[in-house]
Design a protein around this motif. Structure first.
Motif, PDB file in Angstrom:
ATOM      1  N   LEU A  89       0.796  -1.230   0.000  1.00  0.00           N
ATOM      2  CA  LEU A  89       0.000   0.000   0.000  1.00  0.00           C
ATOM      3  C   LEU A  89       0.827   1.277   0.000  1.00  0.00           C
ATOM      4  N   VAL A  90       2.064   1.222   0.503  1.00  0.00           N
ATOM      5  CA  VAL A  90       2.852   2.452   0.624  1.00  0.00           C
ATOM      6  C   VAL A  90       4.124   2.393  -0.225  1.00  0.00           C
ATOM      7  N   LEU A  91       4.957   1.394   0.006  1.00  0.00           N
ATOM      8  CA  LEU A  91       6.284   1.395  -0.599  1.00  0.00           C
ATOM      9  C   LEU A  91       6.287   1.080  -2.091  1.00  0.00           C
ATOM     10  N   LYS A  92       5.477   0.132  -2.527  1.00  0.00           N
ATOM     11  CA  LYS A  92       5.438  -0.182  -3.962  1.00  0.00           C
ATOM     12  C   LYS A  92       4.906   1.002  -4.778  1.00  0.00           C
ATOM     13  N   PRO A  93       3.810   1.674  -4.355  1.00  0.00           N
ATOM     14  CA  PRO A  93       3.386   2.865  -5.109  1.00  0.00           C
ATOM     15  C   PRO A  93       4.432   3.984  -5.096  1.00  0.00           C
TER      16      PRO A  93
END
Length: 102
Positions: free
Chosen positions: A45-49
């Motif tokens: 939810l945070v690092l990949k985007p």
């Protein structure tokens, strides 16, 4: 308000690029066993985007830097590695929830 839009966008892009870089360093080498569900969720939810945004910004920065580095193949390769390949590997190759460089 219109005259502030461009500086705000530039600031936000630089902030995202910086935050992603520091986030990668903060999580590097902290896990030695299978990732937890929370780590996987945070990664998804945070690092990949953020990694995707960093990769796109890196492509743009590489394109801008290309005329300045075109005179040296070594410099072009370094710029490509830093701006495109490293964020791309972090975003698309690294397993979900694993933050170590091993």
């Amino acid at each position: 308000m219109k005259r502030f839009q461009k500086p705000i966008l530039i600031f936000m892009a630089a902030a995202l690029f910086t935050v992603t870089t520091f986030t990668v360093q903060a999580f590097a080498g902290t896990q030695t066993k299978a990732p937890t569900a929370e780590a996987m969720a945070a990664d998804l939810l945070v690092l990949k985007p953020l990694g995707l945004v960093t990769t796109v910004l890196g492509i743009a920065l590489y394109t801008v830097a290309l005329p300045l580095t075109a005179w040296s193949r070594e410099r072009m390769d370094k710029a490509e590695q830093r701006f495109i390949i490293d964020p791309g590997v972090y975003t698309f190759v690294r397993p979900l929830g694993e933050f170590s460089d091993d």
